[in-house]
Design a protein around this motif. Structure first.
Motif, PDB file in Angstrom:
ATOM      1  N   VAL A 131      57.059  44.901  44.960  1.00 44.10           N
ATOM      2  CA  VAL A 131      55.860  43.961  44.958  1.00 44.10           C
ATOM      3  C   VAL A 131      55.595  43.379  43.393  1.00 44.10           C
ATOM      4  CG1 VAL A 131      53.604  43.592  44.944  1.00 44.10           C
ATOM      5  CG2 VAL A 131      54.612  44.756  46.669  1.00 44.10           C
ATOM      6  N   GLY A 132      55.642  42.247  43.149  1.00 43.59           N
ATOM      7  CA  GLY A 132      55.497  41.704  41.662  1.00 43.59           C
ATOM      8  C   GLY A 132      56.780  42.117  40.979  1.00 43.59           C
ATOM      9  N   PRO A 133      56.783  41.524  39.798  1.00 48.39           N
ATOM     10  CA  PRO A 133      57.856  41.663  38.857  1.00 48.39           C
ATOM     11  C   PRO A 133      58.442  42.898  38.548  1.00 48.39           C
ATOM     12  CG  PRO A 133      56.347  39.939  37.909  1.00 48.39           C
ATOM     13  CD  PRO A 133      55.514  40.659  39.116  1.00 48.39           C
ATOM     14  N   TYR A 134      57.303  43.801  38.353  1.00 45.52           N
ATOM     15  CA  TYR A 134      57.937  45.334  38.076  1.00 45.52           C
ATOM     16  C   TYR A 134      58.598  45.822  39.286  1.00 45.52           C
ATOM     17  CZ  TYR A 134      57.540  50.325  37.021  1.00 45.52           C
ATOM     18  OH  TYR A 134      57.676  51.614  36.644  1.00 45.52           O
ATOM     19  N   GLY A 135      57.843  46.018  40.484  1.00 44.22           N
ATOM     20  CA  GLY A 135      58.435  46.477  41.541  1.00 44.22           C
ATOM     21  C   GLY A 135      59.661  45.787  42.002  1.00 44.22           C
ATOM     22  N   LYS A 136      60.132  44.497  41.677  1.00 48.99           N
ATOM     23  CA  LYS A 136      61.236  43.879  42.237  1.00 48.99           C
ATOM     24  C   LYS A 136      62.168  44.223  41.262  1.00 48.99           C
ATOM     25  CE  LYS A 136      58.976  39.836  44.334  1.00 48.99           C
ATOM     26  NZ  LYS A 136      58.589  38.463  44.123  1.00 48.99           N
ATOM     27  N   ALA A 137      61.955  44.576  39.718  1.00 52.02           N
ATOM     28  CA  ALA A 137      62.981  44.772  38.798  1.00 52.02           C
ATOM     29  C   ALA A 137      63.452  46.138  39.317  1.00 52.02           C
ATOM     30  CB  ALA A 137      62.287  44.676  37.600  1.00 52.02           C
ATOM     31  N   LYS A 138      62.615  47.038  39.464  1.00 53.61           N
ATOM     32  CA  LYS A 138      62.881  48.428  39.964  1.00 53.61           C
ATOM     33  C   LYS A 138      63.884  48.505  40.981  1.00 53.61           C
ATOM     34  CE  LYS A 138      60.688  51.446  36.964  1.00 53.61           C
ATOM     35  NZ  LYS A 138      61.925  52.298  36.123  1.00 53.61           N
ATOM     36  N   VAL A 139      63.732  47.748  42.121  1.00 53.24           N
ATOM     37  CA  VAL A 139      64.799  47.688  43.002  1.00 53.24           C
ATOM     38  C   VAL A 139      66.046  47.207  42.688  1.00 53.24           C
ATOM     39  CG1 VAL A 139      65.237  46.520  45.516  1.00 53.24           C
ATOM     40  CG2 VAL A 139      62.912  47.128  44.768  1.00 53.24           C
ATOM     41  N   GLU A 140      65.875  46.128  41.788  1.00 55.30           N
ATOM     42  CA  GLU A 140      67.246  45.728  41.296  1.00 55.30           C
ATOM     43  C   GLU A 140      67.832  46.732  40.193  1.00 55.30           C
ATOM     44  OE1 GLU A 140      67.770  41.642  39.893  1.00 55.30           O
ATOM     45  OE2 GLU A 140      65.945  41.045  40.426  1.00 55.30           O
ATOM     46  N   ALA A 141      67.090  47.386  39.537  1.00 56.03           N
ATOM     47  CA  ALA A 141      67.831  48.342  38.751  1.00 56.03           C
ATOM     48  C   ALA A 141      68.318  49.714  39.387  1.00 56.03           C
ATOM     49  CB  ALA A 141      66.658  49.171  37.729  1.00 56.03           C
ATOM     50  N   GLU A 142      67.939  49.967  40.462  1.00 51.37           N
ATOM     51  CA  GLU A 142      68.216  51.064  41.508  1.00 51.37           C
ATOM     52  C   GLU A 142      69.723  50.502  41.901  1.00 51.37           C
ATOM     53  OE1 GLU A 142      66.437  52.657  44.518  1.00 51.37           O
ATOM     54  OE2 GLU A 142      64.791  53.406  43.431  1.00 51.37           O
ATOM     55  N   GLY A 143      69.851  49.141  42.119  1.00 54.63           N
ATOM     56  CA  GLY A 143      71.098  48.481  42.826  1.00 54.63           C
ATOM     57  C   GLY A 143      72.176  48.603  41.581  1.00 54.63           C
ATOM     58  N   VAL A 144      71.736  48.318  40.478  1.00 55.74           N
ATOM     59  CA  VAL A 144      72.732  48.543  39.200  1.00 55.74           C
ATOM     60  C   VAL A 144      73.269  50.124  39.238  1.00 55.74           C
ATOM     61  CG1 VAL A 144      72.979  48.708  36.746  1.00 55.74           C
ATOM     62  CG2 VAL A 144      71.705  46.934  37.782  1.00 55.74           C
ATOM     63  N   CYS A 145      72.258  51.054  39.585  1.00 57.22           N
ATOM     64  CA  CYS A 145      72.831  52.522  39.696  1.00 57.22           C
ATOM     65  C   CYS A 145      73.723  52.461  40.498  1.00 57.22           C
ATOM     66  CB  CYS A 145      71.411  53.176  39.606  1.00 57.22           C
ATOM     67  SG  CYS A 145      70.505  53.277  38.166  1.00 57.22           S
ATOM     68  N   ARG A 146      73.592  52.181  41.688  1.00 57.16           N
ATOM     69  CA  ARG A 146      74.490  52.373  42.660  1.00 57.16           C
ATOM     70  C   ARG A 146      75.956  51.863  42.391  1.00 57.16           C
ATOM     71  NH1 ARG A 146      69.689  51.714  45.559  1.00 57.16           N
ATOM     72  NH2 ARG A 146      70.160  49.457  45.874  1.00 57.16           N
ATOM     73  N   GLU A 147      75.810  50.669  41.819  1.00 52.61           N
ATOM     74  CA  GLU A 147      77.235  50.111  41.486  1.00 52.61           C
ATOM     75  C   GLU A 147      77.883  51.254  40.563  1.00 52.61           C
ATOM     76  OE1 GLU A 147      76.810  46.347  39.455  1.00 52.61           O
ATOM     77  OE2 GLU A 147      75.102  45.680  40.829  1.00 52.61           O
ATOM     78  N   PHE A 148      77.192  51.509  39.542  1.00 53.54           N
ATOM     79  CA  PHE A 148      77.840  52.651  38.613  1.00 53.54           C
ATOM     80  C   PHE A 148      78.206  53.902  39.184  1.00 53.54           C
ATOM     81  CE2 PHE A 148      76.697  49.498  35.640  1.00 53.54           C
ATOM     82  CZ  PHE A 148      77.583  49.581  34.597  1.00 53.54           C
TER      83      PHE A 148
END
Length: 345
Positions: A131-148
């Motif tokens: 929810v909101g810019p922070y929650g959405k960014a945290k979801v995306e950041a986890e996606g980056v982690c899964r890539e690596f």
């Protein structure tokens, strides 16, 4: 063990650095855009820079075995700063770790990735909807982690509930200020919802487990929170009781209060953001079974104990920060119009 901590000058960062020292880490570095102004600056390495500066980050990280990525732009930052720090900055951290041959990374995420859920407890495999810019960014950041992680980097992703303890101010300073000055405290809803918190020391122990246990066990995603918690009204009442003024938690109907807080947020007259006030009247707790099974996680503090411990620290250090304000957890957030409302309680 040589540990590189991003966001080392923040609330979690300094508590983690002290925990790492207690556990006997050989070398510790703090990398933060803010000044590291704690006494520990004389015994650790301090880098003052931005995780969005890839060249500086890569060079600073050379020679470290493990990285704990705590740095983040919190919800009161601009949407642009949140995205570039929390998503692009996380990608920089993971890339620098990979290029420097770092053995393990611990990513500090958030239960904000679950958004406003429709069931409890929440499990690590539940749908992510920030929810909101922070929650959405945290979801995306986890996606980056899964890539690596897929590229071979060992990455523990921790999703802590809101955590409190020494050095924690931010939105909690609003509540502690009302308690300290002898005011009743309004609560969104009837206060009978269960809202899990946790103590920062318990989070630091979970991080240490991720740095030291078997690689296969820790290369995963974990919810982290208190094991003992009651209702929100009862847990927060413990702080008012500690303050000793005989004040009480005052419940209010949720819908009109949330409407008012939405309006105040749009007018920039309140520090409370959507994820705080939209979830404050609902249940909010996660399962910590996976962390208990794979990390041996055993939290030592209940909600009440964590809140009271943080309040005691607040009172003991009030003279050091009472004239400060900002948007990080290290300083109180401006109360805005809520400071006016305080006088009605």
């Amino acid at each position: 063990m040589k540990v590189f901590v991003t966001g080392g000058a923040g609330f979690l960062g300094i508590n983690l650095i002290r925990s790492l020292q207690k556990h006997g880490a050989e070398e510790i570095a703090s990398y933060d855009i803010a000044d590291f102004d704690y006494p520990e600056r004389d015994v650790i390495r301090c880098f003052k820079n931005d995780i969005r500066d890839m060249d500086t980050l890569r060079k600073a990280m050379q020679g470290y075995d493990c990285v704990v990525h705590c740095a983040a732009a919190l919800p009161l930052y601009s949407p642009e700063d949140i995205r570039t720090t929390d998503v692009d900055g996380t990608r920089n951290v993971m890339l620098a770790a990979q290029e420097n041959g770092v053995k393990r990374v611990v990513q500090i995420s958030s239960t904000a990735v679950y958004g406003i859920p429709d069931h409890h407890p929440l499990f690590e495999d539940d749908k992510l909807e920030g929810v909101g810019p922070y929650g959405k960014a945290k979801v995306e950041a986890e996606g980056v982690c899964r890539e690596f992680r897929d590229r071979g980097l060992c990455i523990s992703i921790l999703r802590p509930k809101s955590f409190v303890g020494p050095e924690r101010l931010g939105v909690f300073a609003l509540f502690y200020d009302w308690a300290y000055t002898g005011h009743n405290f309004p609560m969104i809803g009837n206060g009978k919802n269960r809202y899990q918190l946790m103590d920062v020391d318990d989070l630091c122990e979970a991080i240490w487990a991720c740095l030291t246990l078997d690689r296969e066990a820790v290369n995963d995603t974990f919810n982290i929170g208190a094991e003992e918690y009651t209702t929100m009204g009862e847990d927060y009442q413990a702080v008012l009781d500690r303050a000793g003024h005989g004040k009480r938690i005052i419940p209010f109907p949720a819908k009109p209060v949330i409407f008012g807080l939405r309006l105040l947020e749009k007018l920039h007259l309140s520090p409370l953001y959507m994820w705080v006030y939209e979830t404050a009247c609902t249940d909010s707790f996660v399962s910590i079974d996976r962390a208990k099974a794979k990390l041996g996680y055993r939290p030592q503090y209940s909600n009440k104990q964590a809140l009271v411990r943080n309040y005691d620290w607040y009172v003991a250090h009030l003279d050091q920060f009472k004239a400060q304000s900002g948007v990080s957890h290290r300083v109180p957030w401006k109360q805005g119009f809520l400071g006016v409302i305080k006088h009605l309680f």
